[in-house]
Design a protein around this motif. Structure first.
Motif, short mmCIF file in Angstrom:
data_model
loop_
_atom_site.label_atom_id
_atom_site.label_comp_id
_atom_site.label_asym_id
_atom_site.label_seq_id
_atom_site.Cartn_x
_atom_site.Cartn_y
_atom_site.Cartn_z
N LYS A 39 32.90 17.91 43.70
CA LYS A 39 32.96 18.81 44.81
C LYS A 39 31.97 19.74 45.40
O LYS A 39 31.05 20.21 44.49
N ARG A 40 31.69 20.03 46.59
CA ARG A 40 30.95 20.93 47.03
C ARG A 40 31.61 22.28 47.35
O ARG A 40 32.47 22.01 48.25
N GLY A 41 31.30 23.16 46.43
CA GLY A 41 31.96 24.64 46.65
C GLY A 41 30.90 25.31 47.39
O GLY A 41 30.83 25.37 48.68
N CYS A 42 30.32 26.15 46.69
CA CYS A 42 29.19 27.07 47.11
C CYS A 42 28.16 26.44 47.52
O CYS A 42 27.58 27.15 48.49
N ASP A 43 27.74 25.33 47.13
CA ASP A 43 26.57 24.54 47.43
C ASP A 43 25.26 25.62 46.79
O ASP A 43 24.07 25.15 47.46
N GLY A 44 25.46 26.37 46.13
CA GLY A 44 24.40 27.24 45.48
C GLY A 44 24.47 27.66 44.08
O GLY A 44 23.62 28.73 43.57
N GLY A 45 25.18 26.97 43.27
CA GLY A 45 25.12 27.41 41.82
C GLY A 45 26.11 28.33 41.38
O GLY A 45 25.74 28.91 40.31
N GLU A 46 26.94 28.65 42.19
CA GLU A 46 27.68 29.78 41.88
C GLU A 46 29.11 29.33 41.39
O GLU A 46 29.55 30.33 40.60
N CYS A 47 29.61 28.36 41.72
CA CYS A 47 31.10 28.04 41.47
C CYS A 47 31.38 27.01 40.56
O CYS A 47 32.40 26.96 40.08
N GLY A 48 30.40 26.08 40.38
CA GLY A 48 30.86 25.01 39.31
C GLY A 48 31.53 24.00 39.62
O GLY A 48 31.84 23.07 38.84
N ALA A 49 31.91 23.82 40.79
CA ALA A 49 32.81 22.79 41.40
C ALA A 49 31.97 21.37 41.52
O ALA A 49 32.65 20.41 41.44
N CYS A 50 30.86 21.29 41.26
CA CYS A 50 30.04 20.24 41.29
C CYS A 50 29.65 20.11 40.15
O CYS A 50 28.56 19.04 39.82
N LEU A 60 24.88 21.36 37.10
CA LEU A 60 25.32 21.46 38.59
C LEU A 60 24.69 20.55 39.46
O LEU A 60 23.28 20.74 39.54
N CYS A 62 24.79 20.46 42.58
CA CYS A 62 24.17 21.00 43.80
C CYS A 62 22.72 21.70 43.55
O CYS A 62 21.94 21.83 44.61
S1 FES Z 1 28.84 23.52 44.58
FE1 FES Z 1 29.06 25.59 43.61
S2 FES Z 1 27.65 25.34 41.81
FE2 FES Z 1 27.57 23.56 42.82
#
Ligand code: FES
Ligand code: FES
Length: 171
Positions: A39-50, A60, A62
């Motif tokens: 998954k693409r969550g924050c797209d910036g290294g903050e959420c871990g969804a990826c 990560l 992303c």
């Molecule tokens: S999409 Fe959130 S850390 Fe990668």
């Protein structure tokens, strides 16, 4: 943007693909290979969804360039089920209600998978640490921790230990 041929193994299958020098692993998996479980969550290294595994370590997607994955072994959530059967972690997340909206679940499971490969019987502190970079807006984390404990067989009495065949099914 330049392109290059990259060779890597994704979920056990050798892939040789032309990718842009700046193509992110997340875009490569989702858009080029159609593996949308990541998954693409924050797209910036903050959420871990990826979170995926690269050579057994959580990464990560992303923040990872595919070009840096030459020769690597990449595993996504799609690798967890085999022959239509859920892995021990997937089954535990389901049974322990560790999944609600499910958006964080692929990243959580892959982070937990990395943990259990290195530490098959982690204590709660180790589990919380391993999942520390993975955010969930639904569960409050208790059910997620219980799910990982159940998959490892270190939770409440009656939890089945993580079986060797289930472990193999994830690889
Ligand atoms: S999409 Fe959130 S850390 Fe990668
Ligand atoms: S289950 Fe919804 S974000 Fe975790």
């Amino acid at each position: 943007m330049g392109k290059r041929l990259v060779s890597l193994v994704v979920n056990g299958r050798l892939r040789e693909e032309a990718v842009g020098d700046a193509t992110l692993l997340l875009d490569f998996l989702r858009e080029q290979l159609g593996l949308t479980g990541t998954k693409r969550g924050c797209d910036g290294g903050e959420c871990g969804a990826c979170t995926v595994l690269v050579d057994d370590a959580p990464r990560l997607a992303c923040l990872t360039l595919v070009a840096r994955c030459e020769g690597a072994r990449v595993e996504t959530i799609e690798s967890q089920s085999a022959g239509g059967r859920m892995s021990a972690l997937q089954a535990a997340f389901h049974e322990k209600l560790g999944t609600q909206c499910g958006f964080c679940t692929p990243g959580m499971i892959m982070a937990a998978e990395a943990l259990l490969r290195g530490d098959p019987a982690p204590d709660e502190v180790a589990i919380r640490e391993a999942l520390g970079g993975n955010l969930c807006r639904c569960t409050g984390y208790v059910k997620i921790i219980e799910a990982v404990q159940a998959a490892a067989g270190v939770g409440t009495p009656g939890d089945a230990p993580r079986r060797a065949d289930a472990t193999q099914a994830t690889r």
